[in-house]
Scaffold this motif. Structure first.
Motif, PDB file in Angstrom:
ATOM      1  N   CYS A   1     -31.527 -13.598  34.714  1.00  0.00           N
ATOM      2  CA  CYS A   1     -31.038 -13.061  35.980  1.00  0.00           C
ATOM      3  C   CYS A   1     -29.840 -13.870  36.486  1.00  0.00           C
ATOM      4  O   CYS A   1     -29.681 -15.040  36.153  1.00  0.00           O
ATOM      5  CB  CYS A   1     -32.157 -13.047  37.023  1.00  0.00           C
ATOM      6  N   TRP A   2     -29.027 -13.230  37.292  1.00  0.00           N
ATOM      7  CA  TRP A   2     -27.862 -13.860  37.897  1.00  0.00           C
ATOM      8  C   TRP A   2     -28.340 -15.042  38.752  1.00  0.00           C
ATOM      9  O   TRP A   2     -29.380 -14.964  39.391  1.00  0.00           O
ATOM     10  CB  TRP A   2     -27.153 -12.819  38.777  1.00  0.00           C
ATOM     11  N   PRO A   3     -27.627 -16.169  38.770  1.00  0.00           N
ATOM     12  CA  PRO A   3     -26.331 -16.399  38.143  1.00  0.00           C
ATOM     13  C   PRO A   3     -26.393 -16.940  36.719  1.00  0.00           C
ATOM     14  O   PRO A   3     -25.376 -17.038  36.051  1.00  0.00           O
ATOM     15  CB  PRO A   3     -25.691 -17.443  39.059  1.00  0.00           C
ATOM     16  N   TRP A   4     -27.604 -17.332  36.254  1.00  0.00           N
ATOM     17  CA  TRP A   4     -27.710 -17.981  34.952  1.00  0.00           C
ATOM     18  C   TRP A   4     -27.175 -17.105  33.830  1.00  0.00           C
ATOM     19  O   TRP A   4     -26.559 -17.594  32.881  1.00  0.00           O
ATOM     20  CB  TRP A   4     -29.165 -18.337  34.668  1.00  0.00           C
TER      21      TRP A   4
ATOM     22  N   LEU B   1     -20.248 -17.856  35.141  1.00  0.00           N
ATOM     23  CA  LEU B   1     -20.961 -18.858  35.932  1.00  0.00           C
ATOM     24  C   LEU B   1     -21.844 -19.738  35.050  1.00  0.00           C
ATOM     25  O   LEU B   1     -21.919 -20.954  35.242  1.00  0.00           O
ATOM     26  CB  LEU B   1     -21.814 -18.166  37.000  1.00  0.00           C
ATOM     27  N   GLY B   2     -22.532 -19.110  34.084  1.00  0.00           N
ATOM     28  CA  GLY B   2     -23.412 -19.871  33.200  1.00  0.00           C
ATOM     29  C   GLY B   2     -22.658 -20.935  32.425  1.00  0.00           C
ATOM     30  O   GLY B   2     -23.115 -22.082  32.313  1.00  0.00           O
ATOM     31  N   ASP B   3     -21.500 -20.574  31.878  1.00  0.00           N
ATOM     32  CA  ASP B   3     -20.705 -21.547  31.123  1.00  0.00           C
ATOM     33  C   ASP B   3     -20.229 -22.684  32.023  1.00  0.00           C
ATOM     34  O   ASP B   3     -20.189 -23.856  31.599  1.00  0.00           O
ATOM     35  CB  ASP B   3     -19.500 -20.858  30.474  1.00  0.00           C
ATOM     36  N   GLU B   4     -19.880 -22.339  33.251  1.00  0.00           N
ATOM     37  CA  GLU B   4     -19.404 -23.377  34.169  1.00  0.00           C
ATOM     38  C   GLU B   4     -20.534 -24.330  34.546  1.00  0.00           C
ATOM     39  O   GLU B   4     -20.343 -25.551  34.617  1.00  0.00           O
ATOM     40  CB  GLU B   4     -18.818 -22.746  35.431  1.00  0.00           C
TER      41      GLU B   4
ATOM     42  N   PRO C   1     -30.832 -22.331  23.560  1.00  0.00           N
ATOM     43  CA  PRO C   1     -29.962 -22.441  22.383  1.00  0.00           C
ATOM     44  C   PRO C   1     -28.512 -22.721  22.812  1.00  0.00           C
ATOM     45  O   PRO C   1     -27.981 -22.066  23.711  1.00  0.00           O
ATOM     46  CB  PRO C   1     -30.099 -21.080  21.714  1.00  0.00           C
ATOM     47  N   ASP C   2     -27.910 -23.698  22.187  1.00  0.00           N
ATOM     48  CA  ASP C   2     -26.559 -24.138  22.521  1.00  0.00           C
ATOM     49  C   ASP C   2     -26.470 -24.616  23.967  1.00  0.00           C
ATOM     50  O   ASP C   2     -25.417 -24.547  24.597  1.00  0.00           O
ATOM     51  CB  ASP C   2     -25.526 -23.028  22.269  1.00  0.00           C
ATOM     52  N   GLY C   3     -27.598 -25.105  24.465  1.00  0.00           N
ATOM     53  CA  GLY C   3     -27.628 -25.647  25.813  1.00  0.00           C
ATOM     54  C   GLY C   3     -27.169 -27.092  25.850  1.00  0.00           C
ATOM     55  O   GLY C   3     -26.552 -27.609  24.912  1.00  0.00           O
ATOM     56  N   VAL C   4     -27.504 -27.777  26.927  1.00  0.00           N
ATOM     57  CA  VAL C   4     -27.013 -29.133  27.138  1.00  0.00           C
ATOM     58  C   VAL C   4     -27.499 -30.087  26.048  1.00  0.00           C
ATOM     59  O   VAL C   4     -26.721 -30.887  25.515  1.00  0.00           O
ATOM     60  CB  VAL C   4     -27.430 -29.631  28.538  1.00  0.00           C
ATOM     61  N   LEU C   5     -28.773 -30.022  25.682  1.00  0.00           N
ATOM     62  CA  LEU C   5     -29.267 -30.927  24.649  1.00  0.00           C
ATOM     63  C   LEU C   5     -28.606 -30.657  23.300  1.00  0.00           C
ATOM     64  O   LEU C   5     -28.223 -31.599  22.590  1.00  0.00           O
ATOM     65  CB  LEU C   5     -30.791 -30.801  24.523  1.00  0.00           C
ATOM     66  N   ASP C   6     -28.461 -29.385  22.937  1.00  0.00           N
ATOM     67  CA  ASP C   6     -27.787 -29.054  21.680  1.00  0.00           C
ATOM     68  C   ASP C   6     -26.351 -29.564  21.683  1.00  0.00           C
ATOM     69  O   ASP C   6     -25.859 -30.109  20.676  1.00  0.00           O
ATOM     70  CB  ASP C   6     -27.790 -27.541  21.455  1.00  0.00           C
TER      71      ASP C   6
END
Length: 316
Positions: free
Chosen positions: A251-254, A259-262, A293-298
């Motif tokens: 759901c928005w904003p994620w 916004l998600g990339d920022e 996936p491809d989040g902060v830890l990755d």
């Protein structure tokens, strides 16, 4: 560079016996390790990044932890008081003008555009599922925006945020203020920018959010307690696969690409900066931002940071 990840059961044992997941076998304890041990004893899942000059602790936060989840916020508060600095999320910055803008443009956020109805956007199967929920809860979603319908399903029908404890961010913020520990936050989003972004989003962009919200609502309240239990037992893949967590992440904003990339970029930048500081930095980061996936830890792993903590990826 070796990235040391511990299976959930090993990580839990390390916490139980008062050991740091990264430095459990260190010959001599250090003040930094002591803070890590105290934080880990809170029961919240977390990861550590050890550098030549200090340690960064990443606490994986989920919102609305059920009161039935057995964790110990006071220990996280104690660790916060001993940290050299903390990083926590920031609330959007709304001005009085933004509230007037919301009042005059509120229909663009709460209703489907141009007097259209849900069936004009949804497949027959999707509309049938929504109709079944309308009948069950005696409510009409036909003209509501899909985002508002999703929020209503999650917050009022599933009632996921009832009977919960304080979020880790609130605990750390309060403890840091009391102990005069410096607080860093991401750059705050302007309310005007958020409202413009939401107003420009077509109804179709919120259908994945609606589908996930229906999945969670149909699954019922047992998923709420399970999400908390999995979070407490450091089963990160299970938390990420929980219908409630999936719904919140879609759901928005994620789920908005821009916004998600920022949001992700802000966290990567702050953690990278903290890794160059002396002493201990305690950061409370949304778990979905950390472990997706491809989040902060990755991304941190791709930059050759040495990360200690529970597995965040599904097995295999």
């Amino acid at each position: 560079m070796m990235i040391r990840q511990l299976p959930a059961w090993q990580f839990a044992c390390a916490v139980l016996f008062g050991l740091s997941a990264v430095s459990a076998f260190a010959q001599e304890p250090t003040p930094q390790n002591a803070i890590v041990v105290t934080a880990q004893r809170s029961g919240a899942p977390m990861w550590t990044i050890d550098t030549d000059s200090g340690t960064v602790i990443l606490v994986g936060e989920i919102r609305a932890v059920p009161k039935s989840t057995p964790w110990f916020p006071d220990r996280l508060e104690e660790a916060t008081k001993e940290a050299d600095r903390v990083i926590i999320r920031a609330a959007p910055k709304f001005s009085p003008g933004d509230f007037f803008r919301l009042i005059f443009r509120g229909g663009r956020f709460t209703k489907l555009p141009d007097k259209t109805v849900a069936g004009e956007y949804l497949s027959a199967a999707q509309r049938a599922r929504l109709a079944a929920l309308e009948a069950e809860y005696d409510i009409d979603y036909d003209r509501r925006s899909f985002l508002m319908t999703s929020f209503d399903l999650l917050a009022r029908r599933l009632d996921f945020d009832d009977d919960t404890t304080k979020d880790a961010t609130d605990i750390v913020k309060k403890a840091a203020n009391r102990a005069d520990v410096p607080i860093t936050r991401p750059e705050r989003f302007r309310g005007e920018d958020l409202l413009d972004n939401l107003a420009e989003a077509p109804p179709e962009s919120h259908i994945p959010c609606l589908e996930a919200a229906m999945d969670a609502t149909e699954a019922g309240q047992p998923i709420i307690e399970k999400r908390g239990d999995d979070w407490r037992s450091f089963d990160i893949p299970a938390v990420m696969d929980n219908p409630l967590e999936i719904a919140l992440s879609r759901c928005w904003p994620w789920a908005d690409d821009e916004l998600g990339d920022e949001i992700r970029g802000q966290w990567i930048s702050m953690i990278s900066d903290a890794s160059e500081q002396t002493g201990v930095t305690l950061a409370v980061v949304p778990l979905r931002v950390l472990a997706e996936p491809d989040g902060v830890l990755d991304q941190l792993e791709a930059q050759d940071f040495l990360i200690g903590g529970p597995d965040w990826r599904p097995a295999g």
